[in-house]
Write a protein that holds these residues in place. Sequence first.
Motif, mmCIF file in Angstrom:
data_model
loop_
_atom_site.group_PDB
_atom_site.id
_atom_site.type_symbol
_atom_site.label_atom_id
_atom_site.label_comp_id
_atom_site.label_asym_id
_atom_site.label_seq_id
_atom_site.Cartn_x
_atom_site.Cartn_y
_atom_site.Cartn_z
ATOM 1 N N ALA A 4 51.480 213.945 -48.060
ATOM 2 C CA ALA A 4 51.286 213.834 -46.615
ATOM 3 C C ALA A 4 50.957 215.173 -45.971
ATOM 4 N N ARG A 5 50.877 216.240 -46.778
ATOM 5 C CA ARG A 5 50.674 217.573 -46.211
ATOM 6 C C ARG A 5 49.396 217.642 -45.370
ATOM 7 N N GLY A 6 48.308 217.053 -45.878
ATOM 8 C CA GLY A 6 47.050 217.090 -45.136
ATOM 9 C C GLY A 6 47.157 216.397 -43.792
ATOM 10 N N ALA A 7 47.854 215.248 -43.768
ATOM 11 C CA ALA A 7 48.016 214.511 -42.515
ATOM 12 C C ALA A 7 48.820 215.315 -41.500
ATOM 13 N N ILE A 175 38.187 214.454 -37.449
ATOM 14 C CA ILE A 175 37.674 214.097 -38.782
ATOM 15 C C ILE A 175 38.780 214.188 -39.825
ATOM 16 N N TRP A 176 39.596 215.243 -39.732
ATOM 17 C CA TRP A 176 40.691 215.443 -40.681
ATOM 18 C C TRP A 176 41.689 214.294 -40.585
ATOM 19 N N GLN A 177 42.000 213.871 -39.358
ATOM 20 C CA GLN A 177 42.924 212.759 -39.167
ATOM 21 C C GLN A 177 42.357 211.466 -39.765
ATOM 22 N N ARG A 178 41.076 211.232 -39.554
ATOM 23 C CA ARG A 178 40.456 210.016 -40.088
ATOM 24 C C ARG A 178 40.526 209.986 -41.619
ATOM 25 N N ILE A 179 40.452 211.155 -42.235
ATOM 26 C CA ILE A 179 40.477 211.238 -43.698
ATOM 27 C C ILE A 179 41.901 211.167 -44.240
ATOM 28 N N SER A 180 42.836 211.856 -43.590
ATOM 29 C CA SER A 180 44.162 212.067 -44.181
ATOM 30 C C SER A 180 45.236 211.102 -43.690
ATOM 31 N N LEU A 181 45.130 210.613 -42.453
ATOM 32 C CA LEU A 181 46.181 209.736 -41.934
ATOM 33 C C LEU A 181 46.066 208.337 -42.523
ATOM 34 N N PRO A 182 47.154 207.816 -43.076
ATOM 35 C CA PRO A 182 47.129 206.431 -43.565
ATOM 36 C C PRO A 182 47.268 205.457 -42.406
ATOM 37 N N SER A 183 47.070 204.193 -42.678
ATOM 38 C CA SER A 183 47.317 203.172 -41.662
ATOM 39 C C SER A 183 48.805 203.154 -41.322
ATOM 40 N N LEU A 184 49.123 203.143 -40.032
ATOM 41 C CA LEU A 184 50.510 203.161 -39.579
ATOM 42 C C LEU A 184 50.719 202.018 -38.574
#
Length: 383
Positions: A4-7, A175-184
């Motif tokens: 989860a570090r990237g997110a 862009i970073w959020q779109r790549i790293s954040l999972p569905s919540l």
Amino acid sequence: MTGARGAVFSMALCVAVLIASEFMPVSLLSPIATNLGVTEGHMGQAISISGIFAVATSLFVSSVTRRLDRRLVVTSLTLLLILSGTIVTFAPNYVVLMIGRALLGIAIGGFWSMSTAIVMRLVPENAVPKGLAILNAGNAIAATISAPLGSLLGSYIGWRGAFFAVVPLAFLALIWQRISLPSLPPRRKEGSPNVLRLLVRPQVAIGMASVMLLFMGQFALFTYLRPFLETVTQVSISTLSLLLLLMGVAGIVGTYCVSGLLQTRLFSILGSIPLVMAAIALLLIAFGTSSVVTAILLIAWGLFGTAAPVGWGTWLSRTMPDDAEAGGGLQVATIQLAITMGASLGGVLFDAMGWWTTFTFAAVLLTGSSVLAAVAWRYNRST
């Protein structure tokens, strides 16, 4: 926390852009006012309006978005940040600029309200303090560099260019959020979105009262630090800038140092930080004419003061694990209100009775925060 570090870092970048955007006008009031044909006093409201909308949003965002995926909410708020920066950059007049600043306030209130709850879902329970420390590191960095960087950019590319400079960073965060954040997806076990209902729980009411006094005391002093340094310590502008930079660096260090202690020393930290800050406020009154002693005290202020939100974020995650979003909204509203009240009351005392009364007022408030943190600890042990 590795996965989860990237997110978490994508959210920290967004925090840095939010804070930089919020405080950018501090160093650009004069050129903006001249360009738009308004007074500097009117332009000062550009900061106030973002705070007002942040408070309102923090109280209602959980209710409005309760059925939406949190990934969608966060990315939408980041998109709103991009829109705000673009509107401010190309604002043809004062009214349009204030609309852009209002949108920024919505982004600030919504993002901060949900940040703790989202970090709790991204990382294991024992890594929550570290995740919150990363977020607050972004806060500390932006708060340190936003004003001087805004002034520097404004002198080279104008105030509009300075505001637009944060837009690409916000786009990168998106862009970073779109790549790293999972569905919540929203959690069904979350309680009513009405944040004020939480105050009927004694441990929450006591904790929020401690938070209120902490931030009132902190900003009653911090807001008037520059006139104190210029008139009492009598430092040069370059020395003043260096001291503010050192405070920011110390704050970054403090957020990381405290995150490792919060698992076992939460209430000790929550009680000791405001007490240390109160002592620093009184020592500044006693030794404020000494530039060396003042520098040491301000570095200590940055070290402890910036670490405090990490502690209270951890407290929120433990006290309201099933109501973290509503609790986050209540905490953000409390902090924003406390900052406004502390700065306002501190200013009244500063003008009416002198700088030392403002610093004494800050010390009293901070001591009260420490006492209430101790009460919260005792209540927590008894339940």
